[in-house]
Design an enzyme around this catalytic site. Structure first.
Site, PDB file in Angstrom:
ATOM      1  N   GLU A 125       0.783  -1.174   0.101  1.00  0.00           N
ATOM      2  CA  GLU A 125       0.165  -0.039   0.008  1.00  0.00           C
ATOM      3  C   GLU A 125       0.890   1.311  -0.025  1.00  0.00           C
ATOM      4  O   GLU A 125       1.731   1.472   0.864  1.00  0.00           O
ATOM      5  CB  GLU A 125      -0.931   0.049   1.259  1.00  0.00           C
ATOM      6  CG  GLU A 125      -2.024  -0.968   1.290  1.00  0.00           C
ATOM      7  CD  GLU A 125      -2.980  -0.909   2.184  1.00  0.00           C
ATOM      8  OE1 GLU A 125      -2.907   0.196   2.955  1.00  0.00           O
ATOM      9  OE2 GLU A 125      -3.757  -1.732   2.684  1.00  0.00           O
ATOM     10  N   GLU A 192      -8.225   1.748  -4.927  1.00  0.00           N
ATOM     11  CA  GLU A 192      -9.371   1.619  -3.949  1.00  0.00           C
ATOM     12  C   GLU A 192     -10.016   2.841  -3.917  1.00  0.00           C
ATOM     13  O   GLU A 192      -9.409   4.000  -3.238  1.00  0.00           O
ATOM     14  CB  GLU A 192      -8.702   0.890  -2.773  1.00  0.00           C
ATOM     15  CG  GLU A 192      -9.917   0.854  -1.587  1.00  0.00           C
ATOM     16  CD  GLU A 192      -9.607  -0.249  -0.650  1.00  0.00           C
ATOM     17  OE1 GLU A 192      -8.416  -0.739  -0.640  1.00  0.00           O
ATOM     18  OE2 GLU A 192     -10.425  -0.690   0.128  1.00  0.00           O
TER      19      GLU A 192
HETATM   20  O1  KIV Z   1      -7.115  -6.908   1.459  1.00  0.00           O
HETATM   21  C1  KIV Z   1      -7.834  -6.667   0.374  1.00  0.00           C
HETATM   22  O2  KIV Z   1      -8.936  -7.531   0.426  1.00  0.00           O
HETATM   23  C2  KIV Z   1      -7.419  -5.626  -0.370  1.00  0.00           C
HETATM   24  C3  KIV Z   1      -8.591  -5.360  -1.490  1.00  0.00           C
HETATM   25  C4  KIV Z   1      -9.629  -4.567  -0.763  1.00  0.00           C
HETATM   26  C5  KIV Z   1      -8.128  -4.802  -2.497  1.00  0.00           C
HETATM   27  O3  KIV Z   1      -6.430  -5.072  -0.568  1.00  0.00           O
END
Ligand code: KIV
Length: 265
Positions: A125, A192
């Site tokens: 991220e 997202e």
């Molecule tokens: O952890 C997850 O499921 C994700 C999705 C929301 C893309 O990162």
């Protein structure tokens, strides 16, 4: 029952990544769903999903935590290994959990552990703020998927889930982050909760695929939390999902009926 090994041939990860990159070139939409265990991984694989994501959303929809900041490397290793045992044909991406990649060396060390457990690609991220970590993992020969927009691991700072990229300044940051990640060599970027009028611009600016969640239909692919799609976590459904099944309610009804049948005189 046939149990498959999670050991793969060298080069399989690279081939699986190339397959996803080719889909953008061909204009074919990419499907991605979360999996946290062996049976779901097998079912998704048998249905033909292109990417299985062992997301740190496992914390919310499986482990009972309020958010993903409680998910540890040990949790992720356990779930990645379970999914890898299904030996899915789709690309197996795993999230690097909260605070597992604070420094480049730590990122590489933890990335290697997740690959050893069966991940073929790791999702990290953040944009330019985590570029040294992204570059270090890539330099170790491990494919990376980016993640921009709403970053669930930042929930404590953000104070809630909100759409990103409404204001021009935020759009500029998003686009520059996306271009920096692409230049570094990530294979795709999850977007997202990005303002849906803005995702076409990011998608058009990149050669690598964008994979949207709650970011409109214009991305190169879509990812969903499987529990949201199947109604298996009925206590909360994000606004961008209409569950296609009522798994939670079906389980409640089936169990009620079974209990009733036991207790009948
Ligand atoms: O952890 C997850 O499921 C994700 C999705 C929301 C893309 O990162």
């Amino acid at each position: 029952m046939e149990l498959k090994s999670n050991k793969e041939e060298p080069g399989d990860a690279r081939a699986a990544v190339e397959k996803i990159l080719d889909m953008k070139k061909r204009g074919e939409k990419i499907s991605a769903l979360t999996a946290y265990d062996y049976p779901m991984a097998r079912l998704l694989d048998e249905a033909g999903v292109d990417i299985l994501l062992v997301g740190d959303s496992v914390g919310n929809v499986v482990l009972g935590f309020p958010d993903t900041t409680h998910v540890t490397m040990e949790h992720m290793l356990h779930h990645v290994a379970a999914v890898a045992r299904a030996h899915p044909r789709g690309l197996l991406i795993a999230d690097m959990p909260y605070r597992s990649y604070e420094e480049p060396e730590e990122a590489v060390r933890n990335a290697r552990r997740l690959v050893e457990a069966g991940a073929q690609c790791l999702k990290i991220e953040g944009g330019r703020a985590v570029l040294p970590q992204v570059e270090a993992v890539l330099a170790a020969g491990i494919p990376v998927c980016g993640h921009l927009g709403m970053l669930p691991q930042q929930i404590l700072l953000e104070g809630g889930y909100r759409i990103k990229g409404k204001a021009e300044a935020e759009q500029k940051v998003l686009l520059e982050d996306a271009l920096a990640l692409e230049k570094a060599g990530v294979m795709a970027i999850v977007l997202e909760l990005v303002q849906k009028d803005f995702t076409p611009q990011i998608t058009a600016a990149l050669k690598i695929p964008t994979i949207g969640i709650g970011s409109g239909a214009a991305c190169d692919g879509q990812v969903l939390v499987t529990h949201d799609l199947t109604g298996a976590f009925p206590w909360f459904t994000p606004r961008h999902v209409t569950p296609a099944l009522q798994t939670g309610e079906d389980i409640r009804r089936t169990v009620r009926e079974w209990i009733g049948s036991l207790k009948q005189p």
